[in-house]
Design an enzyme around this catalytic site. Structure first.
Site, PDB file in Angstrom:
ATOM      1  N   LYS A  73      64.691  28.113   6.962  1.00 30.32           N
ATOM      2  CA  LYS A  73      65.984  27.849   6.323  1.00 30.32           C
ATOM      3  C   LYS A  73      65.795  27.665   4.815  1.00 30.32           C
ATOM      4  CE  LYS A  73      69.950  24.678   6.875  1.00 30.32           C
ATOM      5  NZ  LYS A  73      70.452  23.495   7.641  1.00 30.32           N
ATOM      6  N   SER A 148      74.717  24.183  10.207  1.00 29.70           N
ATOM      7  CA  SER A 148      74.512  24.927   8.993  1.00 29.70           C
ATOM      8  C   SER A 148      73.293  25.866   9.023  1.00 29.70           C
ATOM      9  CB  SER A 148      74.331  23.949   7.826  1.00 29.70           C
ATOM     10  OG  SER A 148      73.174  23.167   8.013  1.00 29.70           O
ATOM     11  N   SER A 172      73.025  20.466  12.826  1.00 30.37           N
ATOM     12  CA  SER A 172      72.848  21.804  12.260  1.00 30.37           C
ATOM     13  C   SER A 172      71.731  22.641  12.865  1.00 30.37           C
ATOM     14  CB  SER A 172      72.621  21.714  10.758  1.00 30.37           C
ATOM     15  OG  SER A 172      73.853  21.564  10.119  1.00 30.37           O
TER      16      SER A 172
HETATM   17  N1  GLN Z   1      78.094  20.133  10.495  1.00 29.70           N
HETATM   18  C1  GLN Z   1      77.609  18.878   9.993  1.00 29.70           C
HETATM   19  C2  GLN Z   1      78.004  18.719   8.555  1.00 29.70           C
HETATM   20  O1  GLN Z   1      78.640  19.596   8.034  1.00 29.70           O
HETATM   21  C3  GLN Z   1      76.139  18.784  10.176  1.00 29.70           C
HETATM   22  C4  GLN Z   1      75.363  19.428   9.104  1.00 29.70           C
HETATM   23  C5  GLN Z   1      73.885  19.341   9.304  1.00 29.70           C
HETATM   24  O2  GLN Z   1      73.406  18.923  10.343  1.00 29.70           O
HETATM   25  N2  GLN Z   1      73.172  19.695   8.270  1.00 29.70           N
HETATM   26  O3  GLN Z   1      77.712  17.725   7.943  1.00 29.70           O
END
Ligand code: GLN
Length: 481
Positions: A73, A148, A172
């Site tokens: 990532k 994400s 994410s």
């Molecule tokens: N979807 C969650 C957010 O937008 C989790 C994001 C993540 O785990 N990086 O904060």
């Protein structure tokens, strides 16, 4: 070589026996990445020259991941490659060092083939917040792969790489794993180092692993886990031989079922699929016990206060002075900060910086941030009580299968609700794992989540492996290597 069907474990055997060479393997992975990226937009950078060079210079028996292609990532630092975090403010920033998890992967012989697309600074659940365009779901190009870490999930689902790293602050890794039909693990907080992971919310962030089976996740965790002097929040807890613990014996295991989480908002096909998975565990001899998580209903609110508060502080470092973008039409320092941040951050990141600044400001701190920390402690206690009665808890990972691109972008609250099942693990610091358990009538993947107590990764691996052995998920997406 059928890259899309070969696990890291199988590849390791083939590489060790000389049936394939590291160069062939890495070249096949790079070819697939370049070809499929036109459709998927999963990679922001593909490092053909560097990866091939490394494949050629690998010594025989270089380690547990010798010659295995991996995707990373784009919020994890890999020396020589870019780290954009999906943001214009970093752009093609090149860090001068490796994250600790990357050092360890390289030490085991892994070959990084590229950096994967993600929501800007890992904020999102659909990958649509990337400044470099959304990632497409390999099961259906009109749908999101989840976020994400959507690029890493899509790269593994499409068979470009057998394993990839992401980060999980509120789901994410697990949520995109679920929407893309792969296994995804967020380890216990402190299990892995966050050194070299660009911080979003430091008390929640953890590096996680994607693969198409549990064994590959276990193999990678064994390599990257453990204490790191560069990250004081890593724990000095011995790293077990996860692969050796991967039996299918679950007789007598107690699986906790929080029934209240199976109600409103849960898609009927997801519910049916997760309930069928619970039945598989019953047949395998596990005992299903009801547990309560009474404070789970506050988890989204608590998460979006704590995560934004920490983000507003962490993202203060992107000021145009130290990294990446700098607005050049500003004669004065404060103006330069303002213009750089105005141009460099996307809408969701700005929303979160404002929200986080607000909940931390004088007069609101106690009412919001302080209160959220108190409820966070209650959520932790709920889990401690529940794990006194069971070895792991089962829930859906995502309330729905993959949704359409554009379907939720204009409604942040609807988007935040995707995380309803995943954020509690980050708030409590416990490990969580997505396990694919079928396809919907539209042929979209569905997954269930296993949650365990601190350092219970071996239990999660065993339960997941028992399920995938009894009920293998062998479907491949239409876009695949
Ligand atoms: N979807 C969650 C957010 O937008 C989790 C994001 C993540 O785990 N990086 O904060």
């Amino acid at each position: 070589m059928d890259l899309g069907k070969t696990s890291a474990g199988e590849l390791a055997t083939q590489l060790a026996s000389g049936a394939v060479t590291a160069r062939e393997t890495i070249a096949a992975s790079l070819d697939a990445a370049e070809k499929l990226n036109e459709q998927l937009n999963a990679f922001l950078e593909i490092d053909r020259d560097g990866a091939l060079q490394r494949a050629e210079s690998l010594k025989a028996n270089a380690g547990a991941l010798a010659g295995i292609p991996v995707a990373i990532k784009d919020n994890l630092c890999v020396a020589g490659l870019q780290t954009s975090c999906g943001s214009r403010i970093l752009g093609d920033y090149h860090p001068p060092y490796n994250a600790t998890v990357i050092e360890r992967l390289l030490g085991a012989g892994a070959v990084v083939i590229g950096k994967t697309n993600c929501d800007e600074f890992a904020m999102g659940s659909s990958n649509e917040n990337s400044a470099f365009g959304a990632v497409k779901n390999p099961w259906d190009l009109s749908r999101v792969p989840g976020g994400s870490s959507g690029g890493s999930a899509a790269a593994v689902a499409a068979g470009i790489v057998p394993v990839a790293l992401g980060s999980d602050t509120g789901g994410s890794v697990r949520q995109p794993a679920s929407l893309s039909g792969v296994v995804g693990l967020k380890p216990t907080y402190g299990r892995n180092s966050r050194y070299g992971l660009v911080a979003f919310a430091s008390s929640l962030d953890q590096v996680g692993i994607f693969a198409r089976n549990t064994g590959d996740v276990a193999r990678v965790l064994g390599v990257i886990a453990g204490r790191d002097p560069h990250d004081a929040t890593t724990a000095d807890v011995p790293v077990p031989n996860y692969l050796a613990e991967l039996t299918t014996e679950v007789k007598g295991a107690r699986i906790g079922l929080p029934r209240s989480l199976f109600g409103e908002g849960l898609d009927a096909e997801v519910r049916a699929s997760v309930e069928a998975a619970i039945d598989v565990y019953r047949v395998l001899g596990a005992e299903v016990v009801e547990v309560e998580l009474p404070n789970a209903r506050y988890s989204i609110a608590v998460y979006y206060i704590i995560a934004t508060a920490e983000a507003s502080s962490n993202l203060a470092r992107f000021d145009g002075v130290r990294y990446g973008l700098r607005a050049d039409d500003a004669p004065e320092l404060r103006q330069m900060y303002r213009k750089t941040r105005e141009a460099g951050f996307g809408a969701e990141v700005k929303r979160r910086i404002m929200l986080g600044t607000y909940v931390l400001s004088a007069g609101y701190y106690e009412a919001y941030y302080g209160k959220a920390q108190q409820v966070r402690a209650l959520i932790k206690q709920d889990f401690e009580k529940a794990f006194a009665r069971c070895d792991a808890i089962i829930t859906p990972t995502s309330p729905t299968p993959a949704f359409l691109l554009g379907e939720k972008v204009d409604n942040p609250l609807a988007m935040y609700l995707n995380d309803i099942y995943t954020v509690t693990a980050n708030l409590a610091g416990i490990p969580g794992m997505n396990v694919p358990c079928g396809l919907s009538s539209k042929r979209l993947p569905i997954g269930f989540q296993l949650l365990g107590g601190y350092w219970s990764e071996p239990t999660l691996f065993r339960l997941a492996h028992a399920y995938e052995t009894a009920q293998p998920f062998t479907e491949r997406p239409p876009i695949s290597a």
